[in-house]
Design a protein around this motif. Structure first.
Motif, PDB file in Angstrom:
ATOM      1  N   GLU A 294       5.180  -4.920 -14.879  1.00  0.00           N
ATOM      2  CA  GLU A 294       3.695  -3.527 -14.888  1.00  0.00           C
ATOM      3  C   GLU A 294       4.351  -2.774 -16.153  1.00  0.00           C
ATOM      4  O   GLU A 294       5.241  -2.485 -16.575  1.00  0.00           O
ATOM      5  CB  GLU A 294       3.759  -3.338 -13.962  1.00  0.00           C
TER       6      GLU A 294
ATOM      7  N   VAL B 233       6.310   0.904 -16.812  1.00  0.00           N
ATOM      8  CA  VAL B 233       7.220   0.810 -15.498  1.00  0.00           C
ATOM      9  C   VAL B 233       8.299   1.896 -15.523  1.00  0.00           C
ATOM     10  O   VAL B 233       8.886   1.810 -15.692  1.00  0.00           O
ATOM     11  CB  VAL B 233       6.872  -0.634 -15.205  1.00  0.00           C
TER      12      VAL B 233
ATOM     13  N   ILE C 253      -2.469  -3.932 -10.990  1.00  0.00           N
ATOM     14  CA  ILE C 253      -2.444  -4.741 -12.302  1.00  0.00           C
ATOM     15  C   ILE C 253      -3.164  -5.947 -12.451  1.00  0.00           C
ATOM     16  O   ILE C 253      -4.702  -5.551 -11.667  1.00  0.00           O
ATOM     17  CB  ILE C 253      -1.287  -5.906 -11.502  1.00  0.00           C
TER      18      ILE C 253
ATOM     19  N   THR D 166       6.744  -5.021  -9.371  1.00  0.00           N
ATOM     20  CA  THR D 166       5.479  -4.430  -9.609  1.00  0.00           C
ATOM     21  C   THR D 166       5.800  -3.291  -8.286  1.00  0.00           C
ATOM     22  O   THR D 166       6.954  -3.762  -7.252  1.00  0.00           O
ATOM     23  CB  THR D 166       3.711  -4.987  -8.714  1.00  0.00           C
TER      24      THR D 166
ATOM     25  N   CYS E  10       2.413   3.586  -8.118  1.00  0.00           N
ATOM     26  CA  CYS E  10       3.982   3.160  -9.166  1.00  0.00           C
ATOM     27  C   CYS E  10       4.515   4.396  -9.754  1.00  0.00           C
ATOM     28  O   CYS E  10       3.550   5.127 -10.437  1.00  0.00           O
ATOM     29  CB  CYS E  10       3.056   2.393  -9.535  1.00  0.00           C
TER      30      CYS E  10
ATOM     31  N   SER F 123      -1.918   0.004  -6.102  1.00  0.00           N
ATOM     32  CA  SER F 123      -2.769  -0.892  -5.541  1.00  0.00           C
ATOM     33  C   SER F 123      -3.239  -1.696  -4.510  1.00  0.00           C
ATOM     34  O   SER F 123      -2.653  -1.308  -3.410  1.00  0.00           O
ATOM     35  CB  SER F 123      -1.951  -2.676  -6.055  1.00  0.00           C
TER      36      SER F 123
ATOM     37  N   GLU G  58       8.872  -6.985  -5.385  1.00  0.00           N
ATOM     38  CA  GLU G  58       7.895  -6.066  -4.280  1.00  0.00           C
ATOM     39  C   GLU G  58       8.189  -4.837  -4.263  1.00  0.00           C
ATOM     40  O   GLU G  58       9.721  -4.561  -3.470  1.00  0.00           O
ATOM     41  CB  GLU G  58       6.853  -6.191  -3.168  1.00  0.00           C
TER      42      GLU G  58
END
Length: 454
Positions: free
Chosen positions: A162, A165, A190, A214, A219, A226, A247
């Protein structure tokens, strides 16, 4: 109050599913994912046999453990705040627990703490033992991120990440010397349309990406969570194009959105045609203690074993002392009280977020643009420089804002390939309202001066 931790799973794909035992990916599936360096690691001949000391009747002369009679600490007591009553409750380690906390332990983690965390994964994500995954404890999730990435990525491999990030993951990705494919997103997570396009147009003479990194809840730095639809699309693409989902979820318990909490990838994959593509990183740093360094990895057995070998050869083990204290705390509470605790933590940060949002409106309306985060600790906002031109936040934040008495991070540090951006990350977790008010007032002065409007 946030939604209950146990969540409904995503609907299974059309056509029905085979029994779970037939959908778990076999150990040999991961052979092409594990790196050469990881395959060449060997067990520590002492650490690999420590568990044999627990056999009844065994007299162990195995390890060079210090004698507890030499330890200066003779007792340990601390006080817990009860999550339900808010009263302070005194807790004391027994003599045996204290002695154990000050001694070497296994590289994977102490068994009772591992058992509690496995139960937490069932309580929070509906994942049970025997579903092809294993759990290992680490000195914070950053420790485990480093080890897991080096177990999966090496020079020449590709990974999707991502963008923007968490900047803290860049050093290990740099160490792995892999090719990074940056993927942007929107308020739903995403960009799965771009992800599909990237994968379908991948060069035929090059292996497709091994993993996607991700941060699905709050985030860091964008604050985006998400949606379940995006997560299911990513799971489908992982199966279609053969990659793993990394994750990294330190803000799972800091969700304070108004919509129902989306299930984790770890929870969702159990209802997919294949089970075993998710490598999940959890942290209790945000809800118990950052300094105690409490992280744990839930991953397919082969990957968990690779991380364990790395631990044996690097730092031997996660600290026993923090494990025993954490286990004592959590086992005293139980899962229901832990749930109440994280509800209170999330509510606390919701209040901090709302204060920050109100003061952003007060000081930066017309000077910046932002969305309201539903999890995590950060506001991600775009400065409107030069009368509306997007501009670049780097010099203004690093120099002018610092000279004006305000410290934040320019957005470029969260872009894997660098580059200009007008975005800024500011944390709302720690400062009292009066200091947020003054800090954003100072930033307003800096922005007005930069725009020639002071």
């Amino acid at each position: 109050m946030p939604n209950d931790l146990p969540v409904a799973q995503g609907a299974p794909p059309a056509g029905g599913l085979k029994p779970l035992s037939e959908r778990i990916l076999p150990p040999e599936f991961y052979d092409s994912f594990i790196t050469k360096r990881s395959k060449e690691r060997i067990e520590d001949p002492i650490r690999s046999r420590l568990q044999l000391e627990d056999r009844p009747g065994t007299i162990s002369m195995l390890a060079g453990k210090p004698n507890p009679e030499t330890y200066p600490m003779t007792s340990l007591q601390f006080t817990l705040r009860d999550p339900v009553t808010n009263q302070e409750v005194p807790i004391a380690l027994t003599e045996i627990e204290l002695e154990r906390s000050l001694q070497y332990s296994g590289s994977k983690g102490i068994p009772e703490f591992l058992e509690w965390l496995v139960g937490l994964q069932e309580f929070s994500h509906g994942r049970k033992p025997g579903e092809g995954w294993d759990l290992s404890f680490g000195a914070g999730s950053s420790d485990l991120i480093h080890k897991a990435i080096l177990a999966l990525l090496e020079e020449g491999d590709s990974a999707i990440i991502e963008s923007p990030v968490y900047a803290g993951v860049f050093p290990v990705l740099h160490e792995a010397k892999c090719d990074l494919i940056e993927l942007s997103g929107d308020e739903n997570g995403i960009d799965t349309v771009a992800l599909r396009k990237t994968l379908e147009n991948w060069p035929k003479n090059k292996r497709k990406p091994k993993l996607l990194y991700t941060i699905p809840f709050g985030c860091n730095p964008t604050g985006v969570t998400s949606t379940i639809e995006r997560r299911l699309e990513v799971l489908g693409l992982a199966r279609e194009h053969n990659f793993l989902i990394f994750e990294d979820d330190p803000y799972y318990y800091l969700y304070f959105g108004s919509a129902p909490r989306p299930p984790s990838y770890f929870a969702l994959e159990v209802d997919q045609p294949e089970v075993g593509r998710v490598v999940r990183l959890d942290s209790l740093s945000k809800v118990l203690s950052a300094g105690m360094r409490i992280g744990f990895l839930s991953a397919p057995q082969v990957i968990s074993d690779a991380v364990l070998l790395h631990t044996m050869g690097s730092n031997l083990q996660p600290p026993t002392f923090t494990q025993v204290i954490s286990w004592k705390l959590l086992s005293t509470w139980g899962y229901a009280a832990y749930q109440q605790h994280v509800y209170r933590v999330a509510d606390f940060y919701r209040t901090k977020r709302d204060e920050f949002a109100r003061l952003m409106d007060k000081h930066l309306t017309g000077l910046a643009e932002w969305t309201i985060p539903e999890a995590g600790m950060f506001f991600w906002f775009k400065l409107l420089l030069d009368g509306g031109d997007e501009g670049d936040s780097e010099a203004l934040i690093r120099k002018e804002a610092l000279e004006g008495g305000i410290l934040a991070l320019p957005g470029t540090v969260f872009l894997p390939s660098g580059g200009k951006t007008a975005y800024v990350r500011a944390s709302f977790s720690l400062l009292p309202e009066t200091m947020v008010d003054e800090g954003l007032r100072r930033l307003r002065v800096v922005l007005l001066k930069a725009r020639g409007e002071a």
